[in-house]
Design an enzyme around this catalytic site. Sequence first.
Site, short mmCIF file in Angstrom:
data_model
loop_
_atom_site.label_atom_id
_atom_site.label_comp_id
_atom_site.label_asym_id
_atom_site.label_seq_id
_atom_site.Cartn_x
_atom_site.Cartn_y
_atom_site.Cartn_z
N GLY A 299 37.44 33.29 42.07
CA GLY A 299 37.40 32.41 43.13
C GLY A 299 35.79 32.15 43.78
O GLY A 299 35.06 32.26 42.93
N GLY A 300 35.80 32.35 45.02
CA GLY A 300 34.40 32.05 45.58
C GLY A 300 33.30 32.81 44.95
O GLY A 300 32.08 32.73 45.05
N GLY B 32 13.43 9.35 19.79
CA GLY B 32 13.60 10.12 21.01
C GLY B 32 13.27 11.42 21.20
O GLY B 32 12.45 12.01 22.23
N ALA B 33 13.26 12.14 19.98
CA ALA B 33 12.95 13.82 20.02
C ALA B 33 11.59 13.72 20.00
O ALA B 33 11.08 14.76 20.77
CB ALA B 33 13.66 14.31 18.70
C1 HXC Z 1 41.99 41.34 48.78
C2 HXC Z 1 42.29 42.15 46.96
C3 HXC Z 1 41.60 41.06 46.52
C4 HXC Z 1 41.29 39.78 47.17
C5 HXC Z 1 41.95 42.20 44.80
N1 HXC Z 1 42.35 42.87 45.80
N2 HXC Z 1 41.61 40.86 45.09
N3 HXC Z 1 42.39 42.55 48.07
N4 HXC Z 1 41.57 40.29 48.62
N5 HXC Z 1 40.77 38.78 46.94
C6 HXC Z 1 42.87 44.18 45.93
C7 HXC Z 1 44.36 44.32 44.91
O1 HXC Z 1 45.39 43.87 46.16
C8 HXC Z 1 44.40 45.63 44.80
O2 HXC Z 1 44.92 46.46 45.74
C9 HXC Z 1 43.07 45.99 44.25
O3 HXC Z 1 42.20 45.08 44.99
C10 HXC Z 1 42.68 46.15 43.04
O4 HXC Z 1 43.15 45.13 42.40
P1 HXC Z 1 44.32 44.77 40.99
O5 HXC Z 1 44.95 43.64 40.94
O6 HXC Z 1 45.05 46.20 41.00
O7 HXC Z 1 43.10 45.07 39.78
P2 HXC Z 1 43.25 43.99 38.54
O8 HXC Z 1 44.33 44.42 38.02
O9 HXC Z 1 41.90 44.70 37.84
O10 HXC Z 1 42.74 42.60 38.99
C11 HXC Z 1 41.86 42.31 39.51
C12 HXC Z 1 41.93 40.72 39.79
C13 HXC Z 1 43.50 40.59 40.64
C14 HXC Z 1 41.81 39.75 38.60
C15 HXC Z 1 40.68 40.33 40.68
O11 HXC Z 1 43.10 41.61 41.64
C16 HXC Z 1 43.37 39.27 41.40
O12 HXC Z 1 43.51 38.11 40.68
N6 HXC Z 1 42.74 39.22 42.66
C17 HXC Z 1 42.85 37.87 43.41
C18 HXC Z 1 41.79 36.90 42.83
C19 HXC Z 1 41.47 35.59 43.44
O13 HXC Z 1 42.53 34.75 43.35
N7 HXC Z 1 40.63 35.56 44.35
C20 HXC Z 1 40.38 34.32 45.02
C21 HXC Z 1 40.53 34.59 46.37
S1 HXC Z 1 40.02 32.68 47.28
P3 HXC Z 1 45.99 47.46 45.75
O14 HXC Z 1 45.72 48.39 47.13
O15 HXC Z 1 47.16 46.96 45.53
O16 HXC Z 1 45.53 48.49 44.56
C22 HXC Z 1 38.27 32.54 47.10
C23 HXC Z 1 37.99 31.22 47.51
C24 HXC Z 1 36.87 31.02 48.08
O17 HXC Z 1 37.69 33.33 46.58
C25 HXC Z 1 35.85 29.78 47.88
C26 HXC Z 1 34.62 29.78 48.44
C27 HXC Z 1 33.82 28.82 48.02
#
Ligand code: HXC
Length: 517
Positions: free
Chosen positions: A173-174, A407-408
């Site tokens: 994401g961000g 051009g190169a």
């Molecule tokens: C809060 C999060 C989190 C998040 C992960 N965790 N991402 N908590 N906010 N963004 C937490 C999980 O809930 C989990 O907690 C712990 O971190 C570990 O994550 P897992 O999923 O168990 O690990 P893994 O299997 O290795 O997967 C990692 C991951 C996945 C690929 C990053 O967690 C994931 O897809 N997260 C979301 C990614 C996402 O969509 N981010 C975009 C956010 S929006 P627990 O307690 O359950 O173990 C954004 C927009 C901003 O960023 C734009 C600005 C320009």
Amino acid sequence: MQGKTHDHLELLREMRRRAVLGGGARRIEQQHARGKLTARERLALLLDEGSFQEFGALATHQVSEFGLDQQRFPGDGIVTGFGKVSGRRVAVFAQDFTVLGGSFSAVQAHKISRIQDLALESGIPIIGLNDSGGARIQEGVRSLAAYGEVFVRNVMASGVIPQLSLVLGPCAGGAVYSPALTDFVLMAGDGCMFLTGPDVIKAVTGEQVSAQDLGGADVHGGRSGVAHLVADTEAAGIALAKLLLSYLPQNNNEDPPQIRPEDPAHRMDEALNALIPDDENQPYDMRDAITAIFDRDSFLEVQPAFAPNAVVGFGRLDGYSVGVVANQPACLSGALNIDASDKIARFIRTCDAFNIPIVTFIDCPGFLPGTDQEYGGVIRHGAKIIYAYCEATVPKISVVTRKAMGGAYVAMSSKQMRTDLAFAWPSARIAVMGAEPAVRVLYRDEVRQAADPAQRERELVAEYRERFFNPYRAADVGQIDEVIEPRETRSRLVRALEVLRTKVQLNPPKKHGLSPT
Ligand code: HXC
């Protein structure tokens, strides 16, 4: 009184012990089970022993929604501070995946911003170790706004202090945009970058793709060009970051450090005289020329798998850092295309920002023809190379090894674009276009009317080659400063850079130029 002081100290020590544990022993075990190091273990590999000074170790978030009040960890999922790499001061931050998946919070933003501000004011590089699930979902808009705080500082620091990003885990994401705004992205271990994850893609397009296939090191090191350097293991990635840093200055007001040279400055390399094949269409590897010319083992190729028809990287000449730009005849005959243009232009601007002279090796038949290139905007992409060379004020030297066609010739560091010195090897061919197409345009009628058109065309092609397929025409009119033997290239470059070391060139004052994008 004695007792109270003791209690205070004990409290501080206990808080520090907790901070070092991040998300706790179980989470650290999980991190290790994934084959990943913790934020602190990574910093220990990066920084000189005992040099790390941490700041913000005790900061926690103040959010209660979604049960976050039960998940307050000192440091809030990021370790920030200052340290030294090979004796040179750096600012660092490392995201801690053991705390809420390293997710990006307002506290993380404040901590990173603080380090960015101090690094910029002190004129020292900043290195970010990324391992984060993106914006902390529970913090809502606060975590989105937090990214803006870091982005604006990335941009303000751009071209002032080197900014390196290591991606060692998810960067989702961000989280991708701070690294993308920095000067170099290095991916290692489990590093993976994507803007919209596999789940979102599946929901929106129905396409099923794994995280690694979407944004792993192979994708970003090769296809997308997002990553500049890639390593298999985290330790190798961190070692690569240290090596890269050794070619860069502390800031844009300094020169890169000179490493004590071990390779004789005027070493001749006889093998270079035999490098260029007699057949002009036979490929050779330009990297063989580069490694033979630059200080032994000093060449660090940047973006090696992205647009391999161009080669860019850092090398040293007599211990001084030099940016190398080259065509690669071993791939697409060294023709320029969209990706090669982006790669070359970006590298030139990086060198120029950090006072690193640029040496360009040219063997290029021109821009790659094709509808995909024209539709993809090769005009505006190719223009970036021209813009970057013209704008750059660092010492610039070119060496035509074989073809410099059309051009190169102009785009690749031609003299008119403020190149300081232009060399050519005797094998150079500097012409507007290749012999066959040129004859077809110039002598169409003459060939058609000849008794034996094929024979006449062959004669005219031979004449054209005789006239243009050498460096002497260009040397005659001053486009080439000197024709040199390939074996003496190293010595010539060392001497030329010695002269140019004190070069001063200024661009007209302006708010900023409008580089083609
Ligand atoms: C809060 C999060 C989190 C998040 C992960 N965790 N991402 N908590 N906010 N963004 C937490 C999980 O809930 C989990 O907690 C712990 O971190 C570990 O994550 P897992 O999923 O168990 O690990 P893994 O299997 O290795 O997967 C990692 C991951 C996945 C690929 C990053 O967690 C994931 O897809 N997260 C979301 C990614 C996402 O969509 N981010 C975009 C956010 S929006 P627990 O307690 O359950 O173990 C954004 C927009 C901003 O960023 C734009 C600005 C320009």
